[in-house]
Design an enzyme around this catalytic site. Structure first.
Site, mmCIF file in Angstrom:
data_model
loop_
_atom_site.group_PDB
_atom_site.id
_atom_site.type_symbol
_atom_site.label_atom_id
_atom_site.label_comp_id
_atom_site.label_asym_id
_atom_site.label_seq_id
_atom_site.Cartn_x
_atom_site.Cartn_y
_atom_site.Cartn_z
ATOM 1 N N GLU A 127 -31.196 16.805 19.035
ATOM 2 C CA GLU A 127 -30.235 16.657 20.138
ATOM 3 C C GLU A 127 -30.515 17.705 21.209
ATOM 4 O O GLU A 127 -30.826 18.853 20.893
ATOM 5 C CB GLU A 127 -28.820 16.824 19.568
ATOM 6 C CG GLU A 127 -27.707 16.683 20.604
ATOM 7 C CD GLU A 127 -26.339 16.913 19.979
ATOM 8 O OE1 GLU A 127 -26.131 16.568 18.790
ATOM 9 O OE2 GLU A 127 -25.462 17.466 20.677
ATOM 10 N N HIS A 163 -17.592 15.600 17.099
ATOM 11 C CA HIS A 163 -16.545 16.612 17.279
ATOM 12 C C HIS A 163 -16.911 17.536 18.436
ATOM 13 O O HIS A 163 -17.970 17.384 19.056
ATOM 14 C CB HIS A 163 -16.381 17.428 15.997
ATOM 15 C CG HIS A 163 -17.588 18.265 15.634
ATOM 16 N ND1 HIS A 163 -17.571 19.241 14.667
ATOM 17 C CD2 HIS A 163 -18.874 18.263 16.109
ATOM 18 C CE1 HIS A 163 -18.757 19.797 14.569
ATOM 19 N NE2 HIS A 163 -19.568 19.225 15.431
ATOM 20 N N ASP A 178 -26.771 14.784 24.708
ATOM 21 C CA ASP A 178 -25.364 15.205 24.761
ATOM 22 C C ASP A 178 -25.053 15.709 26.162
ATOM 23 O O ASP A 178 -24.501 14.983 26.995
ATOM 24 C CB ASP A 178 -25.129 16.271 23.683
ATOM 25 C CG ASP A 178 -23.770 16.938 23.760
ATOM 26 O OD1 ASP A 178 -22.883 16.415 24.458
ATOM 27 O OD2 ASP A 178 -23.565 18.005 23.127
ATOM 28 N N LYS A 210 -20.925 13.263 13.557
ATOM 29 C CA LYS A 210 -21.269 14.679 13.666
ATOM 30 C C LYS A 210 -19.955 15.446 13.691
ATOM 31 O O LYS A 210 -19.250 15.436 14.706
ATOM 32 C CB LYS A 210 -22.065 14.903 14.953
ATOM 33 C CG LYS A 210 -22.618 16.295 15.117
ATOM 34 C CD LYS A 210 -23.235 16.476 16.505
ATOM 35 C CE LYS A 210 -23.878 17.847 16.641
ATOM 36 N NZ LYS A 210 -23.849 18.324 18.022
ATOM 37 N N LYS A 268 -18.502 11.830 22.852
ATOM 38 C CA LYS A 268 -17.353 12.742 22.742
ATOM 39 C C LYS A 268 -16.294 12.256 23.731
ATOM 40 O O LYS A 268 -16.531 12.274 24.946
ATOM 41 C CB LYS A 268 -17.762 14.164 23.132
ATOM 42 C CG LYS A 268 -18.776 14.833 22.207
ATOM 43 C CD LYS A 268 -19.307 16.107 22.867
ATOM 44 C CE LYS A 268 -20.082 16.985 21.900
ATOM 45 N NZ LYS A 268 -20.800 18.083 22.615
ATOM 46 N N ASP A 275 -29.487 20.482 16.889
ATOM 47 C CA ASP A 275 -28.979 20.379 18.256
ATOM 48 C C ASP A 275 -29.390 21.672 18.942
ATOM 49 O O ASP A 275 -28.838 22.734 18.657
ATOM 50 C CB ASP A 275 -27.453 20.213 18.283
ATOM 51 C CG ASP A 275 -26.901 20.211 19.710
ATOM 52 O OD1 ASP A 275 -27.711 20.246 20.662
ATOM 53 O OD2 ASP A 275 -25.671 20.177 19.872
ATOM 54 N N GLU A 329 -27.569 24.594 16.704
ATOM 55 C CA GLU A 329 -27.086 23.983 15.457
ATOM 56 C C GLU A 329 -28.231 23.464 14.601
ATOM 57 O O GLU A 329 -29.109 22.754 15.093
ATOM 58 C CB GLU A 329 -26.156 22.796 15.785
ATOM 59 C CG GLU A 329 -24.950 23.211 16.605
ATOM 60 C CD GLU A 329 -24.238 22.020 17.239
ATOM 61 O OE1 GLU A 329 -24.420 20.877 16.775
ATOM 62 O OE2 GLU A 329 -23.512 22.250 18.225
ATOM 63 N N HIS A 356 -22.298 29.283 19.763
ATOM 64 C CA HIS A 356 -21.331 29.063 18.687
ATOM 65 C C HIS A 356 -21.370 30.175 17.647
ATOM 66 O O HIS A 356 -20.787 30.043 16.583
ATOM 67 C CB HIS A 356 -21.602 27.723 18.000
ATOM 68 C CG HIS A 356 -21.320 26.543 18.885
ATOM 69 N ND1 HIS A 356 -21.654 25.260 18.545
ATOM 70 C CD2 HIS A 356 -20.724 26.462 20.104
ATOM 71 C CE1 HIS A 356 -21.280 24.433 19.517
ATOM 72 N NE2 HIS A 356 -20.723 25.144 20.472
ATOM 73 N N SER A 371 -20.157 24.912 24.699
ATOM 74 C CA SER A 371 -21.417 24.688 25.434
ATOM 75 C C SER A 371 -21.281 23.341 26.143
ATOM 76 O O SER A 371 -21.890 22.349 25.779
ATOM 77 C CB SER A 371 -22.619 24.732 24.492
ATOM 78 O OG SER A 371 -22.675 23.621 23.648
ATOM 79 N N GLU A 393 -18.537 26.196 14.230
ATOM 80 C CA GLU A 393 -18.492 24.895 13.561
ATOM 81 C C GLU A 393 -18.688 25.028 12.053
ATOM 82 O O GLU A 393 -18.986 24.049 11.370
ATOM 83 C CB GLU A 393 -19.541 23.954 14.160
ATOM 84 C CG GLU A 393 -19.226 23.597 15.605
ATOM 85 C CD GLU A 393 -20.204 22.610 16.224
ATOM 86 O OE1 GLU A 393 -21.230 22.292 15.584
ATOM 87 O OE2 GLU A 393 -19.936 22.170 17.349
#
Ligand code: PGA
Ligand code: ZN
Length: 403
Positions: free
Chosen positions: A276, A356, A303, A379, A328, A235, A158, A149, A42, A199
């Site tokens: 997030e 990550h 993010d 994270k 990131k 998230d 998430e 995910h 994503s 994840e």
């Protein structure tokens, strides 16, 4: 001043079984660094391109013909010089010739080689100005997966257990929440085959709020039992379910004001500590509205809106769009660019959360970055060898040999 005497780049596979690259850099005094680059699914619209149009084969070819010869003239102490060379050879604003993953692997491998020659852990050589010692990042650990995910599951991407304290305790608490969520799902869906997402979080046919309810109960249980501060976080990766001006959940769809109110309601009802990407990446004003509503109580983390880019974070700071930024390395491609963003965020009093990607490698260097940056959070997920590798590295840093 140790010259770079060897540098190589190879194909490896990430945790999704997709190709990525790993770099090895060696200094003349014997230090060697090796780093693999992770990959997102994503991705933010403004992050650099992971690979050139021809994918990993083109990245490898370009490395051999252009990058390696340039690197061999530099020293491993010169991180800025190595990163500058990568930008110069690339010549595009988004690393589309060289590939952001090539740049990331080389940049981090250089830092690791330098640390190896100095006989000190990586985090020490990257420690930010004004920091004297290690701080303990909270563990932001993925317990339930949805969105891109997962196959099935909620639209929210998430659901995290956010655990603070010293690493042995925080890691244990976050893992216990993951285990508890599994137990609760087994009881809720007896006999149903459940899965796990990219994840390592559980995937189940839960509604968006129902999943949070289950997570919040698991956090409360573990908090009471272990006496560790562990609370739910999200998230949303909201850009992924934003269509024609609305946030489209399976249960209903919301306009921007509705989305802001929904987030505030979730924060109040479930005691969220971390939110997030609650708003799609193009909407700074929407982020500002969320931060105004809940920013005093919660980490509001950007993010996809920032993609670790200094200019975008500067814009966010001007507009009070959040109070934290996700970091990131491969969103910008080099450690030098990453450090510029971290330093800007720190100088504005913002928190950083070092993260990550959903496609990871079994490397542990991410834990060093979180510590060096004084991040409020690491994270890195909880389950799967590529996630546990980061947690285990944090444990090693927290109790070095001889302690
Ligand atoms: P990605 O997602 O690694 O697939 O981009 C992770 C995130 O949104 O934080
Ligand atoms: Zn995200």
């Amino acid at each position: 001043m140790s010259r770079i005497v060897e540098a190589s780049l190879r194909l490896i596979y990430d945790s999704r079984g997709r190709p990525t690259v790993e770099a090895t850099v060696s200094g003349e005094d014997g230090g060697e660094g090796r780093a693999g680059a992770p990959s997102g699914e994503s991705t933010g619209a403004t992050e650099v391109q992971a690979f050139p149009a021809g994918g990993v084969p083109e990245a490898l070819q370009r490395f051999r013909s252009e990058i390696r010869p340039g690197l061999l003239g530099l020293t491993i102490d010169d991180q800025a010089g190595v990163d500058e060379l990568l930008h110069r050879l690339d010549g595009t604003p988004n690393f589309s010739r060289v590939g952001g993953n090539t740049a990331t692997a080389i940049s981090v491998a250089t830092a690791l080689a330098r640390a190896a020659e100095g006989g000190a852990p990586l985090w020490r050589s990257l420690l930010r100005p004004g920091m004297e010692r290690m701080t303990d990042p909270a563990i932001v650990g993925n317990c339930l997966n949805g969105g891109r995910h997962a196959i099935g599951g909620p639209e929210i991407q998430e659901y995290h257990a956010v655990a603070s304290g010293r690493p042995p305790d925080s890691i244990r608490a976050a893992l216990e929440v993951h285990h508890q969520v599994g137990e609760r799902l087994k009881r809720k869906y007896p006999g149903l085959a459940l899965g796990r997402g990219d994840e390592g979080g559980w995937v189940a046919p839960l509604g968006n709020v129902e999943a949070l309810e289950l997570l919040a109960q698991a956090c409360a249980d573990v908090r009471d039992r272990l006496h560790v501060e562990v609370h739910p976080g999200l998230d949303l990766a909201a850009s992924e379910f934003y269509r024609e001006g609305r946030y489209v959940y399976r249960e209903r769809s919301l306009d921007r004001d509705g989305q802001v109110a929904f987030i505030a309601e979730l924060v109040d009802r479930f005691g969220l500590r971390y939110v997030e990407d609650p708003i799609q990446e193009g909407d700074f004003d929407g982020f500002t509205a969320v931060t105004k509503a809940v920013g005093a109580r919660v980490l509001v983390v950007g993010d996809d809106i920032y993609t670790t880019a200094r200019d975008r974070v500067a814009e966010g700071i001007r507009r009070h769009a959040s109070n934290a930024v996700l970091i990131k390395v491969n969103q910008v491609g080099t450690l030098t660019d990453t450090l510029a963003t971290v330093d800007l965020a720190r100088s504005a009093g913002w928190k950083t959360v070092t993260s990550h990607r959903s496609g990871e490698t079994p490397d542990g260097w991410l834990a060093h970055l979180a510590v060096a940056f004084g991040s409020a959070g690491l994270k890195c997920g909880l389950l799967g060898g590529e996630r546990v590798a980061k947690l285990n590295e944090l444990l090693r840093l927290a109790s070095p040999p001889g302690t």
